[in-house]
Design a protein around this motif. Sequence first.
Motif, PDB file in Angstrom:
ATOM      1  N   MET A   1      56.801  44.648  15.404  1.00 51.17           N
ATOM      2  CA  MET A   1      58.240  45.018  16.637  1.00 51.17           C
ATOM      3  C   MET A   1      57.135  44.168  17.822  1.00 51.17           C
ATOM      4  SD  MET A   1      59.906  47.433  19.038  1.00 51.17           S
ATOM      5  CE  MET A   1      61.352  47.785  18.725  1.00 51.17           C
ATOM      6  N   SER A   2      57.710  42.859  18.291  1.00 48.75           N
ATOM      7  CA  SER A   2      56.311  42.331  19.145  1.00 48.75           C
ATOM      8  C   SER A   2      56.121  43.257  20.502  1.00 48.75           C
ATOM      9  CB  SER A   2      57.258  41.080  19.313  1.00 48.75           C
ATOM     10  OG  SER A   2      58.153  40.896  20.331  1.00 48.75           O
ATOM     11  N   LEU A   3      55.564  42.827  21.558  1.00 42.43           N
ATOM     12  CA  LEU A   3      55.152  43.150  22.478  1.00 42.43           C
ATOM     13  C   LEU A   3      56.464  42.793  23.923  1.00 42.43           C
ATOM     14  CD1 LEU A   3      53.691  45.181  24.866  1.00 42.43           C
ATOM     15  CD2 LEU A   3      52.623  42.464  25.562  1.00 42.43           C
ATOM     16  N   GLU A   4      56.959  41.323  23.457  1.00 43.18           N
ATOM     17  CA  GLU A   4      58.643  41.716  24.321  1.00 43.18           C
ATOM     18  C   GLU A   4      59.692  42.553  23.894  1.00 43.18           C
ATOM     19  OE1 GLU A   4      61.244  38.020  24.862  1.00 43.18           O
ATOM     20  OE2 GLU A   4      58.734  37.544  24.448  1.00 43.18           O
ATOM     21  N   GLN A   5      59.799  43.034  22.596  1.00 43.16           N
ATOM     22  CA  GLN A   5      60.877  43.159  22.222  1.00 43.16           C
ATOM     23  C   GLN A   5      60.594  44.688  22.433  1.00 43.16           C
ATOM     24  OE1 GLN A   5      60.324  42.870  17.908  1.00 43.16           O
ATOM     25  NE2 GLN A   5      61.980  41.348  17.668  1.00 43.16           N
ATOM     26  N   ARG A   6      59.192  45.831  22.485  1.00 41.51           N
ATOM     27  CA  ARG A   6      59.303  46.448  22.943  1.00 41.51           C
ATOM     28  C   ARG A   6      59.825  47.312  24.509  1.00 41.51           C
ATOM     29  NH1 ARG A   6      53.239  47.190  21.139  1.00 41.51           N
ATOM     30  NH2 ARG A   6      53.545  46.932  18.583  1.00 41.51           N
ATOM     31  N   VAL A  89      58.370  62.483  20.782  1.00 40.03           N
ATOM     32  CA  VAL A  89      57.547  60.722  20.518  1.00 40.03           C
ATOM     33  C   VAL A  89      58.342  59.759  19.965  1.00 40.03           C
ATOM     34  CG1 VAL A  89      55.830  59.681  19.491  1.00 40.03           C
ATOM     35  CG2 VAL A  89      55.138  62.384  20.021  1.00 40.03           C
ATOM     36  N   LYS A  90      59.342  59.119  21.258  1.00 42.47           N
ATOM     37  CA  LYS A  90      60.117  58.463  21.353  1.00 42.47           C
ATOM     38  C   LYS A  90      59.570  56.814  20.415  1.00 42.47           C
ATOM     39  CE  LYS A  90      64.738  56.459  23.835  1.00 42.47           C
ATOM     40  NZ  LYS A  90      64.948  57.386  25.289  1.00 42.47           N
ATOM     41  N   ALA A  91      58.449  56.223  21.000  1.00 42.36           N
ATOM     42  CA  ALA A  91      57.905  55.446  20.720  1.00 42.36           C
ATOM     43  C   ALA A  91      56.088  55.770  20.964  1.00 42.36           C
ATOM     44  CB  ALA A  91      57.615  54.345  21.777  1.00 42.36           C
ATOM     45  N   ALA A  92      56.078  54.812  20.250  1.00 39.41           N
ATOM     46  CA  ALA A  92      53.398  54.931  20.361  1.00 39.41           C
ATOM     47  C   ALA A  92      53.462  53.966  19.611  1.00 39.41           C
ATOM     48  CB  ALA A  92      53.570  56.234  19.622  1.00 39.41           C
ATOM     49  N   PHE A  93      52.547  52.746  20.352  1.00 40.31           N
ATOM     50  CA  PHE A  93      52.058  51.710  19.950  1.00 40.31           C
ATOM     51  C   PHE A  93      51.145  51.437  20.679  1.00 40.31           C
ATOM     52  CE2 PHE A  93      54.940  50.835  23.336  1.00 40.31           C
ATOM     53  CZ  PHE A  93      54.817  50.298  23.591  1.00 40.31           C
ATOM     54  N   VAL A  94      49.952  50.641  19.703  1.00 40.03           N
ATOM     55  CA  VAL A  94      49.169  50.090  20.290  1.00 40.03           C
ATOM     56  C   VAL A  94      49.019  48.710  20.590  1.00 40.03           C
ATOM     57  CG1 VAL A  94      46.505  50.306  19.846  1.00 40.03           C
ATOM     58  CG2 VAL A  94      47.983  52.170  19.113  1.00 40.03           C
ATOM     59  N   ASP A  95      48.275  48.429  21.438  1.00 39.90           N
ATOM     60  CA  ASP A  95      47.744  46.629  21.599  1.00 39.90           C
ATOM     61  C   ASP A  95      47.054  46.446  21.819  1.00 39.90           C
ATOM     62  OD1 ASP A  95      50.899  46.320  22.153  1.00 39.90           O
ATOM     63  OD2 ASP A  95      51.262  47.078  23.966  1.00 39.90           O
ATOM     64  N   GLU A  96      45.886  44.736  21.466  1.00 38.11           N
ATOM     65  CA  GLU A  96      44.905  45.123  21.457  1.00 38.11           C
ATOM     66  C   GLU A  96      44.909  44.032  22.940  1.00 38.11           C
ATOM     67  OE1 GLU A  96      42.236  41.735  19.279  1.00 38.11           O
ATOM     68  OE2 GLU A  96      43.979  42.224  18.359  1.00 38.11           O
ATOM     69  N   GLY A  97      43.769  45.183  23.351  1.00 37.36           N
ATOM     70  CA  GLY A  97      43.030  44.486  24.840  1.00 37.36           C
ATOM     71  C   GLY A  97      41.497  43.145  24.897  1.00 37.36           C
ATOM     72  N   PRO A  98      40.953  42.854  26.120  1.00 39.51           N
ATOM     73  CA  PRO A  98      40.227  42.651  25.386  1.00 39.51           C
ATOM     74  C   PRO A  98      38.590  42.513  24.780  1.00 39.51           C
ATOM     75  CG  PRO A  98      40.221  43.211  27.693  1.00 39.51           C
ATOM     76  CD  PRO A  98      41.198  44.115  27.304  1.00 39.51           C
ATOM     77  N   ALA A  99      38.448  41.751  23.950  1.00 38.00           N
ATOM     78  CA  ALA A  99      36.969  41.937  22.937  1.00 38.00           C
ATOM     79  C   ALA A  99      36.358  41.919  24.008  1.00 38.00           C
ATOM     80  CB  ALA A  99      37.042  41.432  22.156  1.00 38.00           C
ATOM     81  N   LEU A 100      35.023  42.858  23.932  1.00 38.68           N
ATOM     82  CA  LEU A 100      33.521  42.352  24.420  1.00 38.68           C
ATOM     83  C   LEU A 100      33.244  41.514  23.557  1.00 38.68           C
ATOM     84  CD1 LEU A 100      32.836  46.258  25.748  1.00 38.68           C
ATOM     85  CD2 LEU A 100      33.707  44.067  26.927  1.00 38.68           C
ATOM     86  N   LYS A 101      32.103  40.878  24.042  1.00 39.23           N
ATOM     87  CA  LYS A 101      31.705  39.653  22.859  1.00 39.23           C
ATOM     88  C   LYS A 101      30.216  39.969  23.054  1.00 39.23           C
ATOM     89  CE  LYS A 101      35.594  36.732  22.721  1.00 39.23           C
ATOM     90  NZ  LYS A 101      36.588  37.087  23.940  1.00 39.23           N
ATOM     91  N   ARG A 102      29.650  39.956  21.914  1.00 35.54           N
ATOM     92  CA  ARG A 102      28.196  40.154  22.361  1.00 35.54           C
ATOM     93  C   ARG A 102      27.422  39.693  20.807  1.00 35.54           C
ATOM     94  NH1 ARG A 102      29.368  42.222  25.720  1.00 35.54           N
ATOM     95  NH2 ARG A 102      29.100  44.553  26.383  1.00 35.54           N
ATOM     96  N   VAL A 103      26.282  38.890  20.643  1.00 39.50           N
ATOM     97  CA  VAL A 103      25.821  37.677  19.807  1.00 39.50           C
ATOM     98  C   VAL A 103      24.612  39.024  18.779  1.00 39.50           C
ATOM     99  CG1 VAL A 103      23.860  35.750  20.263  1.00 39.50           C
ATOM    100  CG2 VAL A 103      26.505  35.832  21.740  1.00 39.50           C
ATOM    101  N   LEU A 104      24.744  39.042  18.090  1.00 38.48           N
ATOM    102  CA  LEU A 104      23.770  39.013  16.976  1.00 38.48           C
ATOM    103  C   LEU A 104      22.661  37.921  16.860  1.00 38.48           C
ATOM    104  CD1 LEU A 104      22.558  42.158  15.796  1.00 38.48           C
ATOM    105  CD2 LEU A 104      24.207  40.964  14.055  1.00 38.48           C
ATOM    106  N   PRO A 105      21.333  38.266  16.483  1.00 40.47           N
ATOM    107  CA  PRO A 105      20.637  36.303  16.015  1.00 40.47           C
ATOM    108  C   PRO A 105      20.664  37.134  14.424  1.00 40.47           C
ATOM    109  CG  PRO A 105      19.262  38.226  17.844  1.00 40.47           C
ATOM    110  CD  PRO A 105      20.663  39.179  17.725  1.00 40.47           C
ATOM    111  N   ARG A 106      20.565  35.328  14.339  1.00 38.72           N
ATOM    112  CA  ARG A 106      20.785  36.162  12.225  1.00 38.72           C
ATOM    113  C   ARG A 106      19.279  34.718  12.218  1.00 38.72           C
ATOM    114  NH1 ARG A 106      22.428  39.551  10.583  1.00 38.72           N
ATOM    115  NH2 ARG A 106      23.068  39.174   8.973  1.00 38.72           N
ATOM    116  N   ALA A 107      19.625  34.323  10.859  1.00 42.86           N
ATOM    117  CA  ALA A 107      18.688  33.519   9.929  1.00 42.86           C
ATOM    118  C   ALA A 107      18.680  31.924  11.238  1.00 42.86           C
ATOM    119  CB  ALA A 107      18.277  33.380   8.626  1.00 42.86           C
TER     120      ALA A 107
END
Length: 130
Positions: A1-6, A89-107
């Motif tokens: 179910m999309s956010l708009e439908q909910r 519990v009539k409805a329960a859902f989880v939506d994605e929030g903003p992601a914290l972006k981190r940089v990991l040094p590689r080879a």
Amino acid sequence: MSLEQRSQALKEETPHTYALARARYVRMSPRKVRRVIDLIRGKSLEEARAILKYTPHRAAEVVAKVLESAAANGINDDRKNMLEDRMYVKAAFVDEGPALKRVLPRARGSAHMIKKRTSHITIVVGERNG
């Protein structure tokens, strides 16, 4: 179910028939929180509390807080006047929030992006008739 439908499904009902609570920007992956949310959807309030109390996931603690908040919103609002023993519990859902972006040094001087994901948890409780 999309956010708009909910949101459309909630708009069709009158606000006095349900109570909701949201926890936004929770520092947990939505995929991991959904595992816990799926356990309580459609259950009675007491059953959902018992399930969350004995679920061995870190997300269960946060979801339990949101559930208690939604129940308190239904009980304490003068317009709703819900009874605790008839709530579910009539409805329960989880939506994605903003992601914290981190940089990991590689080879060899390169870098990889690490996304630390966040969640928006919404729980809607209603009252069963009868």
